[in-house]
Motif scaffolding. Sequence first.
Motif, PDB file in Angstrom:
ATOM      1  N   PHE A 187      -5.838 -13.268 -61.223  1.00  0.00           N
ATOM      2  CA  PHE A 187      -4.586 -14.310 -60.441  1.00  0.00           C
ATOM      3  C   PHE A 187      -3.391 -13.425 -60.593  1.00  0.00           C
ATOM      4  N   GLU A 188      -3.380 -12.349 -60.592  1.00  0.00           N
ATOM      5  CA  GLU A 188      -2.211 -10.940 -60.445  1.00  0.00           C
ATOM      6  C   GLU A 188      -1.184 -11.850 -59.550  1.00  0.00           C
ATOM      7  N   GLY A 189      -0.297 -11.470 -59.186  1.00  0.00           N
ATOM      8  CA  GLY A 189      -0.095 -12.455 -57.804  1.00  0.00           C
ATOM      9  C   GLY A 189       0.564 -13.746 -57.966  1.00  0.00           C
ATOM     10  N   ASP A 190      -0.188 -14.390 -58.893  1.00  0.00           N
ATOM     11  CA  ASP A 190      -0.386 -15.662 -58.247  1.00  0.00           C
ATOM     12  C   ASP A 190       1.049 -16.232 -58.656  1.00  0.00           C
ATOM     13  N   ASP A 191       2.198 -17.077 -57.954  1.00  0.00           N
ATOM     14  CA  ASP A 191       3.459 -17.217 -58.076  1.00  0.00           C
ATOM     15  C   ASP A 191       3.372 -18.289 -59.177  1.00  0.00           C
TER      16      ASP A 191
END
Length: 168
Positions: A148-152
Amino acid sequence: LQTESGHYAEAIAAFDEIVARLGDQGDGCLEQVMLARYNRAVLLRDSGSPDAAAAYRGVADEGSTSSSDAVRRFAALATYNLGVLQLRRGDQAAALETFERMPCHFDTTSDPVVRLRLAKAMYFGAELLVGSGLQVALDAFAKVVERFEGDDDENLRRIVSGARRRLR
């Protein structure tokens, strides 16, 4: 309205009637049937019924392999809610098993509601693994960050942040 006034039995009966009427109509009514079954499970939980877990499990099992995004959403919500219910009832082993099932069925979804429940399930599963050994738990937290890293989405960023803190 029935649930707001605490009339759980009447509301549950209404959902049972919807399922009975639409259940034989085929795939055209599957989304409505699953919505009714999901809402019935929520009401069973809210009323304290011991049947809530079985109701959630039924929605989760039936809907997790559906080709309908709406049906899969109900299945994901039911799976997540089942895990939370199991935690509240003190059954950590069952909750961990339920949370670990989420990525198997919902890992490729783009539905933001399902992605949030998936992230929460993975995070809670990692928390439950802390007692099983540090490396196992760290690996599980790392999977949350990786997935989920980088999810807005702000909620997903908070979950990733929490998982990162556990990795320190």
